[in-house]
Design a protein around this motif. Structure first.
Motif, mmCIF file in Angstrom:
data_model
loop_
_atom_site.group_PDB
_atom_site.id
_atom_site.type_symbol
_atom_site.label_atom_id
_atom_site.label_comp_id
_atom_site.label_asym_id
_atom_site.label_seq_id
_atom_site.Cartn_x
_atom_site.Cartn_y
_atom_site.Cartn_z
ATOM 1 N N THR A 70 0.835 -1.196 0.000
ATOM 2 C CA THR A 70 0.000 0.000 0.000
ATOM 3 C C THR A 70 0.872 1.249 0.000
ATOM 4 N N ARG A 71 0.307 2.343 -0.424
ATOM 5 C CA ARG A 71 1.046 3.612 -0.435
ATOM 6 C C ARG A 71 1.238 4.174 0.968
ATOM 7 N N GLY A 72 0.683 3.529 1.973
ATOM 8 C CA GLY A 72 0.894 3.944 3.357
ATOM 9 C C GLY A 72 2.291 3.572 3.832
ATOM 10 N N PHE A 73 2.536 3.767 5.117
ATOM 11 C CA PHE A 73 3.873 3.542 5.671
ATOM 12 C C PHE A 73 4.058 2.184 6.335
ATOM 13 N N ASN A 74 3.068 1.290 6.267
ATOM 14 C CA ASN A 74 3.145 0.020 6.984
ATOM 15 C C ASN A 74 3.316 -1.160 6.030
ATOM 16 N N ASN A 75 4.398 -1.134 5.269
ATOM 17 C CA ASN A 75 4.820 -2.244 4.419
ATOM 18 C C ASN A 75 6.155 -2.745 4.962
ATOM 19 N N ALA A 76 6.625 -3.859 4.428
ATOM 20 C CA ALA A 76 7.939 -4.376 4.823
ATOM 21 C C ALA A 76 8.626 -4.961 3.601
ATOM 22 N N TYR A 77 9.946 -4.938 3.644
ATOM 23 C CA TYR A 77 10.721 -5.611 2.623
ATOM 24 C C TYR A 77 10.934 -7.061 3.049
ATOM 25 N N ILE A 78 11.172 -7.924 2.099
ATOM 26 C CA ILE A 78 11.308 -9.350 2.385
ATOM 27 C C ILE A 78 12.475 -9.615 3.343
ATOM 28 N N THR A 79 13.501 -8.787 3.317
ATOM 29 C CA THR A 79 14.615 -8.955 4.253
ATOM 30 C C THR A 79 14.161 -8.755 5.701
ATOM 31 N N GLY A 80 13.183 -7.901 5.910
ATOM 32 C CA GLY A 80 12.623 -7.726 7.250
ATOM 33 C C GLY A 80 11.918 -8.988 7.721
ATOM 34 N N VAL A 81 11.188 -9.630 6.809
ATOM 35 C CA VAL A 81 10.509 -10.890 7.147
ATOM 36 C C VAL A 81 11.546 -11.953 7.509
ATOM 37 N N GLN A 82 12.611 -12.040 6.731
ATOM 38 C CA GLN A 82 13.667 -13.007 7.023
ATOM 39 C C GLN A 82 14.266 -12.753 8.408
ATOM 40 N N SER A 83 14.481 -11.489 8.735
ATOM 41 C CA SER A 83 15.036 -11.146 10.047
ATOM 42 C C SER A 83 14.093 -11.529 11.177
ATOM 43 N N THR A 115 3.559 -7.506 -1.921
ATOM 44 C CA THR A 115 2.635 -7.573 -0.794
ATOM 45 C C THR A 115 3.121 -6.659 0.319
ATOM 46 N N ARG A 116 2.334 -6.598 1.389
ATOM 47 C CA ARG A 116 2.717 -5.804 2.558
ATOM 48 C C ARG A 116 3.992 -6.353 3.209
ATOM 49 N N LEU A 117 4.365 -7.616 2.908
ATOM 50 C CA LEU A 117 5.583 -8.204 3.460
ATOM 51 C C LEU A 117 6.678 -8.402 2.414
ATOM 52 N N SER A 118 6.429 -7.971 1.195
ATOM 53 C CA SER A 118 7.442 -8.055 0.129
ATOM 54 C C SER A 118 7.306 -6.834 -0.775
ATOM 55 N N ALA A 119 7.318 -5.682 -0.139
ATOM 56 C CA ALA A 119 7.060 -4.435 -0.864
ATOM 57 C C ALA A 119 8.178 -4.116 -1.852
ATOM 58 N N ASP A 120 7.801 -3.411 -2.892
ATOM 59 C CA ASP A 120 8.772 -2.926 -3.869
ATOM 60 C C ASP A 120 9.627 -1.837 -3.222
ATOM 61 N N PRO A 121 10.826 -1.587 -3.754
ATOM 62 C CA PRO A 121 11.738 -0.612 -3.143
ATOM 63 C C PRO A 121 11.186 0.810 -3.024
ATOM 64 N N ASP A 122 10.219 1.181 -3.851
ATOM 65 C CA ASP A 122 9.697 2.547 -3.778
ATOM 66 C C ASP A 122 8.497 2.689 -2.835
ATOM 67 N N TYR A 123 8.221 1.668 -2.029
ATOM 68 C CA TYR A 123 7.138 1.729 -1.044
ATOM 69 C C TYR A 123 7.727 1.964 0.341
ATOM 70 N N SER A 124 7.033 2.742 1.141
ATOM 71 C CA SER A 124 7.504 3.074 2.480
ATOM 72 C C SER A 124 7.407 1.876 3.419
ATOM 73 N N VAL A 125 8.427 1.731 4.259
ATOM 74 C CA VAL A 125 8.441 0.676 5.278
ATOM 75 C C VAL A 125 8.749 1.272 6.659
ATOM 76 N N SER A 126 8.471 2.555 6.843
ATOM 77 C CA SER A 126 8.897 3.246 8.053
ATOM 78 C C SER A 126 8.267 2.705 9.330
ATOM 79 N N TYR A 127 7.133 2.051 9.245
ATOM 80 C CA TYR A 127 6.432 1.550 10.428
ATOM 81 C C TYR A 127 6.555 0.035 10.558
ATOM 82 N N ALA A 128 7.286 -0.593 9.657
ATOM 83 C CA ALA A 128 7.288 -2.052 9.530
ATOM 84 C C ALA A 128 7.637 -2.791 10.814
ATOM 85 N N THR A 129 8.691 -2.366 11.513
ATOM 86 C CA THR A 129 9.160 -3.155 12.649
ATOM 87 C C THR A 129 8.161 -3.215 13.797
#
Length: 187
Positions: A70-83, A115-129
């Motif tokens: 989503t264009r919101g700030f609550n996405n994550a990159y797949i590396t975050g899921v792995q961590s 997805t919200r857990l495999s976001a593209d690089p241009d999507y915000s992940v500032s709230y992910a953790t």
């Protein structure tokens, strides 16, 4: 030194595979919901986690149902899921081992793209953790707890901790400085 390091990695991978082998082969599922997106973009996100313990001593983590990025700030990159998978395994299964990356050699992650857990690089992940990854971790721990219970390890079962309630506000204070506050009831 290099031989000693290689021996440590090999030793820990054997430990990890032995732990995975101790589980009943099968799939353990959990689904969670997360409602933090961004102002004006509110929509409940779904994360379903499947943990499959295989007969060949592996753990497959599947995410068959994950809301789209989503264009919101609550996405994550797949590396975050792995961590977060690694963190969950350290807490739940490998607390008494030498912690290194070999613990994850027998773990496979399957997650659809965009997805919200495999976001593209241009999507915000500032709230992910503290947002969508925390929701994922809750489902991961719940699924792992189901598997632990299924093999008779009730003492190691852990309840998920995703329930929380928080008010967040931000703005400019009377002195022209930016500020942000979080008032929360974390569970």
């Amino acid at each position: 030194f290099e031989q000693g390091t290689q021996h440590l990695l090999e030793e820990v991978e054997v430990i990890a595979r032995d732990r995975f082998k101790s589980f009943r082969p099968g799939i353990y599922r959990e689904r969670v919901f997360n409602d933090t997106v961004s102002p004006g973009l509110d929509k409940i996100a779904v994360v379903e986690v499947e943990l499959e313990f295989t007969e060949d001593c592996r753990l497959i983590v599947r995410l068959p149902v994950v809301s789209p990025q989503t264009r919101g700030f609550n996405n994550a990159y797949i590396t975050g899921v792995q961590s977060f998978i690694f963190m969950g395994l350290l807490v739940m299964l490998f607390y008494d081992t030498r912690w290194n990356t070999a613990l994850a050699h027998a773990v496979t992650l399957e997650c659809p793209p965009h997805t919200r857990l495999s976001a593209d690089p241009d999507y915000s992940v500032s709230y992910a953790t503290i947002g969508i990854l925390y929701a994922f971790l809750n489902a991961f721990i719940q699924g792992l707890s189901r598997a632990l219970y299924g093999k008779g390890e009730e003492r190691d079962v852990m309840a998920g901790t995703h329930a929380r309630n928080a008010a967040i506000w931000a703005g400019i204070d009377p002195f022209g400085r930016r500020f942000a506050n979080i008032l929360g009831n974390m569970g």
